[in-house]
Design an enzyme around this catalytic site. Structure first.
Site, mmCIF file in Angstrom:
data_model
loop_
_atom_site.group_PDB
_atom_site.id
_atom_site.type_symbol
_atom_site.label_atom_id
_atom_site.label_comp_id
_atom_site.label_asym_id
_atom_site.label_seq_id
_atom_site.Cartn_x
_atom_site.Cartn_y
_atom_site.Cartn_z
ATOM 1 N N GLY A 181 41.127 33.728 53.466
ATOM 2 C CA GLY A 181 40.333 34.447 54.571
ATOM 3 C C GLY A 181 39.002 33.733 54.890
ATOM 4 N N ILE A 209 42.627 31.772 42.638
ATOM 5 C CA ILE A 209 43.208 31.443 41.591
ATOM 6 C C ILE A 209 44.922 31.688 41.800
ATOM 7 C CG2 ILE A 209 41.463 32.393 39.919
ATOM 8 C CD1 ILE A 209 43.258 34.917 39.998
ATOM 9 N N ASP A 210 45.288 32.258 43.018
ATOM 10 C CA ASP A 210 46.594 32.603 43.194
ATOM 11 C C ASP A 210 47.082 31.423 43.541
ATOM 12 O OD1 ASP A 210 45.870 35.507 45.384
ATOM 13 O OD2 ASP A 210 45.387 34.986 43.192
ATOM 14 N N ILE A 364 40.957 36.861 33.454
ATOM 15 C CA ILE A 364 41.549 35.525 33.843
ATOM 16 C C ILE A 364 40.921 34.678 34.977
ATOM 17 C CG2 ILE A 364 43.815 36.348 33.056
ATOM 18 C CD1 ILE A 364 44.711 35.676 35.977
#
Ligand SMILES: Nc1ncnc2c1ncn2[C@@H]1O[C@H](COP(=O)(O)OP(=O)(O)O)[C@@H](O)[C@H]1O
Ligand SMILES: O=P(O)(O)OC[C@H]1O[C@](O)(COP(=O)(O)O)[C@@H](O)[C@@H]1O
Ligand SMILES: [Mg+2]
EC number: 2.7.1.11
Length: 440
Positions: A181, A209-210, A364
């Site tokens: 984005g 983190i993805d 996380i």
């Protein structure tokens, strides 16, 4: 198919100023550890992929190498820099900010650096956000903490207003640290800069983190987030093995990509099942997941299930997929559904069970970077400064197959990085868990 034009990097103009780092670069040559600035890095890395192009080597698609240039576009003594962090948190954001400031100040002599607060809204007057003066003293120890000292946000902002702010502050270089984005937003800013005939460089450091950003080895922070996730998986395994019919269920972030679930499972070989968005699964029926789990619990007395938050959305009936302020789909809670269905299925089968549900969610991504990611962030920051000082724009810096390269923003957002159900990562997960290739 990716071609030359997709890999072309925009520049603001010729580099006429000797770099302060020039004397260190004179003896450089291309080796496995470095690439001279006028060399290129092949995009295809197998004979078959290169061969299918049917062109001479010199015409194979290739990427511009990252790293310092002998001559630069901006005069360090007269350059003002802005930094902004957008989107979700990711371990290492402060490491990147720190790395940018230290490289700018210590190696290029750029002293005028400001941070924009809370993402792109930091440029917009009606939010009333002040800018943060950044210096080596201010950033020296910010990498000890997770999050971002600048703050971040989601939500669309007007690129015209963003460029207004850049003009008011006489910013010459803007570093944007964010995911898909953010990069799309940066492209809008670059469009307006071009329409106004301005010479402002916009360089991105890809973040999430993805690990859903394509064409790069791994996004910074992913390794730290994955490491954090292993703690929950191990806890789930301890709980499952300590109670009759123990089932440890762990839901992990990753939105539409299952990389965190896959790698944290491989790292902590405790899971019996991993469910990811990229591989649909049947819940019911003889070959469905629930029956397989029942047999596993009856045979072994316990089981651990890792479910990526984006998995199994097709099973969530009542979920109206809304969107967040940036337009990202809001996921249905697959964790709660699985907890209910697992308990019901085992109860109906008169199998004693103790289902323990773990959702570490933000835990996380809000921790400081581990040493590996800290070093990675510093190197990405160095690459971003080298690129911007050399007048590159509408580009992200990234490490691809161990080399730092410049990737055009348009290419970075052209698709999403997913776990390949036919790839070796998923094969390793199937081997590690012993779960069937398909639940159907
Ligand atoms: N499609 C888009 N076009 C322009 N700007 C966007 C777009 N999507 C997001 N943005 C901007 O980028 C910022 C961060 O985007 P978001 O999707 O929330 O996080 P990320 O960049 O980490 O994926 C948003 O606050 C918004 O201002
Ligand atoms: O921060 P929010 O808005 O709760 O969104 C949570 C989402 O953000 C993520 O952490 C990743 O966000 P980014 O792509 O912005 O880095 C996803 O894993 C998760 O689904
Ligand atoms: Mg994103």
């Amino acid at each position: 198919m990716i071609g030359h034009e997709d890999l072309a990097v925009r520049t603001l103009g010729p580099c006429r100023i000797d770099s302060p780092l020039a004397e260190r670069l004179a003896a450089r040559e291309t080796t496995q550890h470095s690439v001279v600035e006028d060399d290129r890095i092949l995009f295809d890395d197998t004979l078959s992929m290169a061969g299918v192009r049917g062109v001479p080597v010199g015409q194979l698609p290739s990427l511009e190498p990252g790293g310092p240039r002998q001559r630069i576009y901006f005069d360090p003594a007269k350059t003002r820099v802005g930094i902004v962090t957008c989107g979700g948190l990711c371990p290492g954001l402060n490491d990147v900010i720190r790395g940018l400031v230290l490289e700018l100040c210590r190696h290029y002599g750029v002293r005028r650096i400001v941070g924009f607060r809370n993402g792109y809204r930091g440029f917009i007057p009606h939010y009333g956000e002040d800018v943060v003066d950044l210096s080596p003293e201010v950033v020296q120890h910010i990498d000890d903490e997770g999050g971002t000292i600048l703050g971040t946000s989601r939500g669309m902002q007007d690129p015209e207003e963003i460029v207004d702010a850049l003009e008011r502050l006489a910013i010459n270089i803007l570093f944007v640290i964010g995911g898909d984005g953010t990069i799309r937003g940066a492209m809008e800013v670059v469009r307006v800069i071009g329409e106004r005939g301005l010479k402002i460089a916009v360089v991105g450091v890809p973040k999430t983190i993805d690990n859903d950003i394509p064409y790069i080895d791994q996004s910074f922070g992913f390794q730290t987030a994955m490491s954090e996730a292993t703690k929950s998986i191990h806890a789930a395994s301890v709980e499952a093995r300590s109670a009759p019919g123990g089932v440890g269920l762990v839901k992990l972030m990753g939105r539409h990509s299952g990389f965190i679930a896959c790698y944290s499972t491989l790292a902590k070989d405790d899971a019996d099942y991993v469910l990811i968005p990229e591989v649909p699964f049947a819940l019911q029926g003889e070959g469905g997941f629930l029956e397989h789990l029942r047999r596993r619990v009856e045979d072994r007395g316990h089981a651990v299930v890792v479910v990526a938050e984006g998995a199994g959305q097709e099973h969530i009936e009542e979920h109206e997929p809304g969107r967040d302020a940036s337009g990202n789909v809001r996921l249905g809670d697959i964790g709660r559904l699985m907890r209910r269905l697992i308990t019901e299925h085992l109860d109906d089968a008169k199998v004693e069970n103790n289902v323990r549900y773990f959702d570490p969610s933000y835990a996380i991504r809000s921790v400081p970077a581990n040493p590996y990611d800290s070093a990675y962030c510093l190197r990405l920051a160095h690459a971003a400064v080298h690129a911007a000082m050399a007048g590159r724009t509408e580009v992200i810096v990234a490490r691809r197959r161990r080399r730092f390269v410049h990737i055009p923003m348009a290419l970075a957002v052209s698709r999403r990085n997913h776990v390949d159900p036919l790839g070796d990562l998923w094969m390793s997960v199937l081997e590690a868990t012993g779960q069937p290739v398909r639940f159907e």
